[in-house]
Design an enzyme around this catalytic site. Structure first.
Site, short mmCIF file in Angstrom:
data_model
loop_
_atom_site.label_atom_id
_atom_site.label_comp_id
_atom_site.label_asym_id
_atom_site.label_seq_id
_atom_site.Cartn_x
_atom_site.Cartn_y
_atom_site.Cartn_z
N CYS A 33 0.82 -1.10 0.11
CA CYS A 33 0.07 0.22 -0.11
C CYS A 33 0.84 1.38 0.12
CB CYS A 33 -0.97 -0.03 1.22
SG CYS A 33 -1.87 1.38 1.47
N GLU B 65 -11.74 -0.20 -10.23
CA GLU B 65 -12.68 -1.25 -9.78
C GLU B 65 -13.94 -1.42 -10.38
OE1 GLU B 65 -12.76 -1.29 -5.58
OE2 GLU B 65 -10.90 -1.65 -5.24
N HIS C 166 -3.52 0.31 -7.51
CA HIS C 166 -4.59 0.20 -8.52
C HIS C 166 -4.03 0.57 -9.93
CE1 HIS C 166 -7.33 -0.68 -5.32
NE2 HIS C 166 -8.27 -0.84 -6.18
#
Lengths: 270, 270
Positions: free
Chosen positions: B75, B155, B189
């Site tokens: 992260c 997403e 992402h």
């Protein structure tokens, strides 16, 4: 013992539920409001029912410390998936959810019985709006669509951005082909995008803002129980959050359409 | 005692960090991987440093139960804001963060010393990439931009959607005017949107994928310490999550580019 002087407790997964605070202030300016936003765990709409139920229980307990006379679930996802958890965790207090209020107003307003509903993934997948509408109007036809990008687009301030319009047209198109005459904004963030949504639906579709609907339900319920506040002064809402992110102030202004941001109290969950 | 047979622990706020798992599998297929995704509290990138530090500590404790030989912070937000928390919570284990790895590779690759960085609000506001790059190459010029809509767009699967392109052009425009020759994808992402980003930057800008960079760092570190696995078989990653949302399987496939989704273990955070 519930008293007219007690506050109204409102909670949400984050600060989108401030749209309910705004609707309450506009309709019932004498009511004292305690608001809890679970900003440390927002969003709920992409999470599982088990987790949402656990969070709903904890959120209710936080409000209960302030002895409210009524609890309003400003979060559509919690209303859809965990209303009973809130009822069980609140020692018999009256509980109102935005979902039931929005569904009720949609049934009242539709003329052709064709109702569209938009919301988060979890809200739409739960089918809770369709069930609530069906229980009030068995002949109604409900068309639903999850619009997961609306929350981030609203929070990013892309309110009248062409990309938002393109995405909104894509989301709404499949509802509009069913000739809906009523559209429920089944997420507290969506009223921020109302003008653009109305531009796409056209003036013949009635847009139901669940925040306004639940404020109406609260007024009726408090009046019936003799619990309307008799205060003559307006007090600013008491705000509790589980995290205080950098964007809090700008989001507060966006949702409450005010430049004054009151003090905020940071509380722990669990 | 650390052993070559011990697993590599990787954690992320959600499942975006699976891009690091993919890079590890490709570079070091013999390594056994334990992955924890804090899907009950995702995203971290919009939350405060205090909350991110608390979560980082809890995430590290969860991985520690599996006695890893190395912890990789997949992260970027945790790497930016809470690297020292992870180091303090992991009993002297080696710790690698995607941020340092990505910054190091950017410094290595840039020719004109003008580096762009994109990431979440929290990562960019922390200025951690600029600091890390500045400590390695004091003359480098770093231009940063938060791109909060990239995660929800990825997403939602809007990988080559015109709305995504419009938003990406807007985000990247202000970096490109500074004549950057290197762009760090400072969020796990973003590799999902790499093709579109490359289309906008053109072929002359080197795109740094932090996931690949941290896998390289892991190989170097494990080799130096004699901790590279000697296993001859590849084992699928052991996946732990704090919530199992409906979209988990489709997201897993998106990030790992595989149709096989292994068993997933649900674990509680404190």
């Amino acid at each position: 013992m519930l008293s007219p002087d007690s506050p109204v407790g409102i909670f949400d997964s984050g600060i989108g539920g401030l749209t309910v605070v705004r609707a309450m202030q506009s309709l019932l300016p004498s009511e004292r409001i305690i608001y809890f936003g679970d900003t440390a765990r927002v969003p709920y709409g992409t999470k599982s029912q088990v987790t949402i139920c656990r969070y709903a229980h904890e959120d209710t307990r936080i409000l209960m410390r302030h002895q409210p006379k009524l609890i309003i679930i400003a979060c559509n996802t919690v209303s859809a998936l965990a209303l009973n958890v809130v009822e069980n965790s609140s020692n018999g207090l009256p509980v109102l959810g935005v979902l039931e209020a929005g569904a009720g107003l949609a049934v009242e307003r539709t003329r052709n019985g064709r109702i569209g509903v938009i919301g988060t993934q979890a809200t739409i997948c739960s089918n809770a709006y369709a069930c609530a509408i069906g229980s009030m109007a068995p002949d109604a036809e409900v068309y639903s669509r999850a619009c997961p990008l609306f929350v981030p687009l609203a929070e990013e301030g892309f309110i009248d951005h062409p990309a938002t319009k393109m995405i909104a047209e894509e989301y709404l198109e499949e509802l509009l082909v069913h000739d809906i005459d009523t559209l429920v904004l089944g997420c507290t963030h969506y009223p921020i995008l109302k003008a653009m949504i109305r531009e796409i639906t056209g003036p013949d579709v009635t847009i139901i803002d669940s925040a306004e609907a639940v404020a109406e339900s609260a007024r009726t319920m408090l009046a019936e129980r003799g619990l309307l506040s008799t205060a003559t002064e307006t007090t600013p809402p008491h705000l509790l959050v589980s995290d205080l992110p950098q964007k809090f102030q700008s989001l507060y202004r966006l949702f409450l359409r005010t430049s004054e941001v009151p003090d905020v109290e940071l509380v722990g969950t669990e």
